[in-house]
Design a protein around this motif. Sequence first.
Motif, PDB file in Angstrom:
ATOM      1  N   VAL A 159      51.733 -28.804  53.203  1.00 25.39           N
ATOM      2  CA  VAL A 159      51.213 -28.057  52.050  1.00 25.39           C
ATOM      3  C   VAL A 159      50.658 -26.706  52.490  1.00 25.39           C
ATOM      4  O   VAL A 159      50.834 -25.688  51.803  1.00 25.39           O
ATOM      5  CB  VAL A 159      50.148 -28.898  51.326  1.00 25.39           C
ATOM      6  CG1 VAL A 159      49.311 -28.037  50.408  1.00 25.39           C
ATOM      7  CG2 VAL A 159      50.812 -30.008  50.533  1.00 25.39           C
ATOM      8  N   LEU A 197      57.668 -34.369  50.919  1.00 31.38           N
ATOM      9  CA  LEU A 197      56.283 -34.359  50.453  1.00 31.38           C
ATOM     10  C   LEU A 197      56.046 -35.456  49.414  1.00 31.38           C
ATOM     11  O   LEU A 197      54.986 -36.088  49.382  1.00 31.38           O
ATOM     12  CB  LEU A 197      55.952 -32.987  49.870  1.00 31.38           C
ATOM     13  CG  LEU A 197      54.473 -32.677  49.607  1.00 31.38           C
ATOM     14  CD1 LEU A 197      53.671 -32.740  50.893  1.00 31.38           C
ATOM     15  CD2 LEU A 197      54.333 -31.314  48.959  1.00 31.38           C
ATOM     16  N   LEU A 198      57.028 -35.710  48.585  1.00 34.03           N
ATOM     17  CA  LEU A 198      56.903 -36.792  47.601  1.00 34.03           C
ATOM     18  C   LEU A 198      56.932 -38.159  48.282  1.00 34.03           C
ATOM     19  O   LEU A 198      56.235 -39.090  47.841  1.00 34.03           O
ATOM     20  CB  LEU A 198      58.032 -36.693  46.577  1.00 34.03           C
ATOM     21  CG  LEU A 198      58.018 -35.451  45.681  1.00 34.03           C
ATOM     22  CD1 LEU A 198      59.248 -35.425  44.785  1.00 34.03           C
ATOM     23  CD2 LEU A 198      56.746 -35.404  44.841  1.00 34.03           C
ATOM     24  N   ARG A 203      48.493 -37.885  47.484  1.00 33.44           N
ATOM     25  CA  ARG A 203      48.098 -37.263  46.211  1.00 33.44           C
ATOM     26  C   ARG A 203      47.215 -36.040  46.417  1.00 33.44           C
ATOM     27  O   ARG A 203      47.301 -35.066  45.675  1.00 33.44           O
ATOM     28  CB  ARG A 203      47.365 -38.300  45.357  1.00 33.44           C
ATOM     29  CG  ARG A 203      48.215 -39.517  45.010  1.00 33.44           C
ATOM     30  CD  ARG A 203      47.349 -40.725  44.770  1.00 33.44           C
ATOM     31  NE  ARG A 203      46.589 -41.038  45.969  1.00 33.44           N
ATOM     32  CZ  ARG A 203      45.508 -41.822  45.974  1.00 33.44           C
ATOM     33  NH1 ARG A 203      45.096 -42.354  44.838  1.00 33.44           N
ATOM     34  NH2 ARG A 203      44.857 -42.075  47.086  1.00 33.44           N
ATOM     35  N   TRP A 206      49.363 -33.120  47.048  1.00 35.09           N
ATOM     36  CA  TRP A 206      50.037 -32.679  45.818  1.00 35.09           C
ATOM     37  C   TRP A 206      49.103 -31.823  44.971  1.00 35.09           C
ATOM     38  O   TRP A 206      49.502 -30.786  44.438  1.00 35.09           O
ATOM     39  CB  TRP A 206      50.499 -33.887  45.015  1.00 35.09           C
ATOM     40  CG  TRP A 206      51.489 -34.760  45.697  1.00 35.09           C
ATOM     41  CD1 TRP A 206      52.157 -34.502  46.859  1.00 35.09           C
ATOM     42  CD2 TRP A 206      51.930 -36.049  45.276  1.00 35.09           C
ATOM     43  NE1 TRP A 206      52.981 -35.547  47.191  1.00 35.09           N
ATOM     44  CE2 TRP A 206      52.873 -36.511  46.241  1.00 35.09           C
ATOM     45  CE3 TRP A 206      51.636 -36.861  44.183  1.00 35.09           C
ATOM     46  CZ2 TRP A 206      53.502 -37.741  46.125  1.00 35.09           C
ATOM     47  CZ3 TRP A 206      52.262 -38.099  44.077  1.00 35.09           C
ATOM     48  CH2 TRP A 206      53.180 -38.533  45.038  1.00 35.09           C
ATOM     49  N   CYS A 251      48.127 -40.083  39.326  1.00 34.18           N
ATOM     50  CA  CYS A 251      47.707 -40.106  40.730  1.00 34.18           C
ATOM     51  C   CYS A 251      46.841 -41.328  41.028  1.00 34.18           C
ATOM     52  O   CYS A 251      46.949 -41.940  42.097  1.00 34.18           O
ATOM     53  CB  CYS A 251      46.940 -38.825  41.076  1.00 34.18           C
ATOM     54  SG  CYS A 251      47.964 -37.333  41.130  1.00 34.18           S
TER      55      CYS A 251
END
Length: 591
Positions: A159, A197-198, A203, A206, A251
């Motif tokens: 990220v 990333l998924l 969470r 994200w 989430c």
Amino acid sequence: MKREHSIAGMSILLALLPTGSVVYMGGLCYPTHSSSIVCMGLVILFIGFYAACFVRTDRFRFALPDLFAGIVAVVAAACYLKYPGLLSLGSLCLPVLYAGIRRVGKIYPFFLLCGTAITLVLLSLYGYLQYFRLLPSHSSYFPVTGPYHNPAVYAGVMVILLSVLVPYLVIVAFRRRQGKGVVRGIIAAVLLAVPVLLLTEARAAWVALGVSVAYTFFYAYRYTCASFFRKYRRAILCAAPVILLSGGLVCYQLKPHSADGRLLIWKVSLRMIKEKPLTGFGINGFPANYMFYQARYLAAEGTAYERYLAGDTHLAFNEPVRIMVEYGLGGILFYLLFVGWLLTFPAKWNVVSHTARTVLLTMLVWGLFAYPFRVFSVMVFSTVALACLANQCKPLRVFHCSFSRAFAAFLFLGSALLGCLGASTMQAYYRLQALARQPAADVRELDTLRPLMKGEPAYGYICCLLPDRQKQDRLLKERLDAYIHMLPSPVAFVWKGDVHWRLKEYEEAEAAYKKASEMVPALQTARGRLVFLYHDLGREEEALRLAEELLTEKVKVYGFDTHALRLKLKKTFEGKLNNCFTKKSNAYEKK
């Protein structure tokens, strides 16, 4: 050396930094944690020497970020002096990195973009290979971890890298200020990283990425966004809470136990803050004290669900909470002052300043649910961002002197000192592992490594492991007390109880097992030891009651240890347990 050449050289060295986060080096204690520290630290030392010897500047003026960086450098030095180890030594390298970038005064973002994109591609490929089982995962619980031990760390680093590339695409690429080949390459790197990333199911990462992307679009097109908001204000005000609430519920439902576990940690942490709100518990205060407070809370106020959720953790999963616990009111005010400055300070509008601010914002948002200050790669990227941002700020008028020579001397001497400390620390690490592989090694030789490794959990563990192998129970008891003082855990207390049991100190053994059970009630190991201790002492009624409890309760993870414990309980108390309890246990094991 000409200024353009010095800037290009520094930019190339900085482009090598992200790739150091991908390297995995075997032969180190906690290699998934230590590899990036070693590789990135080595590059930082080259940056320090390069900035000291080959960069020429006529004048340097302080800016407000330099004050923030100076305070953090003092805290890092204090951490190393109190708890020397590889992570604290890596933290000492960050002031050298910051000072090197500030001395150059400018970097070419193209090199950093290339290094970031290449690193993101390598990390993504690492994740895909793990998902298809072509590379092993570094955790038995998660299939995709990258070169790290946990998918949360993996996602956090990705990220941060995305928060470098996305602003470039929004600000530069969409305005057609760059070649198509570069833009397509960066877009491909971003699209390659999103599925991985998924897969991490992280969470917090994200949320941090969503905030950074939204911030980038808003700041780049703030006038368009402002007119759009005025036009559709009512619809946006009605839809925004619904979207945010729905996203939060999704989430939460993805990992409800994990979310509730974080809430429990924060609830216990608030009780720690209430006890010492002004001064805090000091450096390393959270990991050294949290488990005791969790045990106290669960014993006095905890619900059955919270006792089931509680785990063995030394992380706050919230940086403001951790800072408040360890540094009190002064620490949290410093943190809030930095956040306020980051969001409000005026800076030159260009891709470097906006990208740097986005990286820091992403790190802060991720820190609300994770632990960025325990991930060295994230600390390095944040330091680079802060230094680049400081280069864009106006200097403070109170300083009119030139500090160019002082800066060069600081960089050279600091890099040399850190290089010597790093070489000595690596030798200590390899010596520690050599001793760990020798069952008959002299335990006293470990004391010679203490000045360089006192703050390393692996060192404390091996200091206990060698006396345990050699049956030196008196010495082991002393070493366990020191280990528990630095990093208390239920496993350490179970270990301590075993030592007391062998020394026939039954009251102390019982107290240690009970303390371990209070810390993590769902951990059956400690209560299993209590059952057999009571059985040996002739306290049969207490032993039977605990045995029936262990055989019927629901456990978090039914593994080999749990199965072996239940078989041993049934064999030891055969014919003495109630049939109903035995049937419930057998039915649960068949599920």
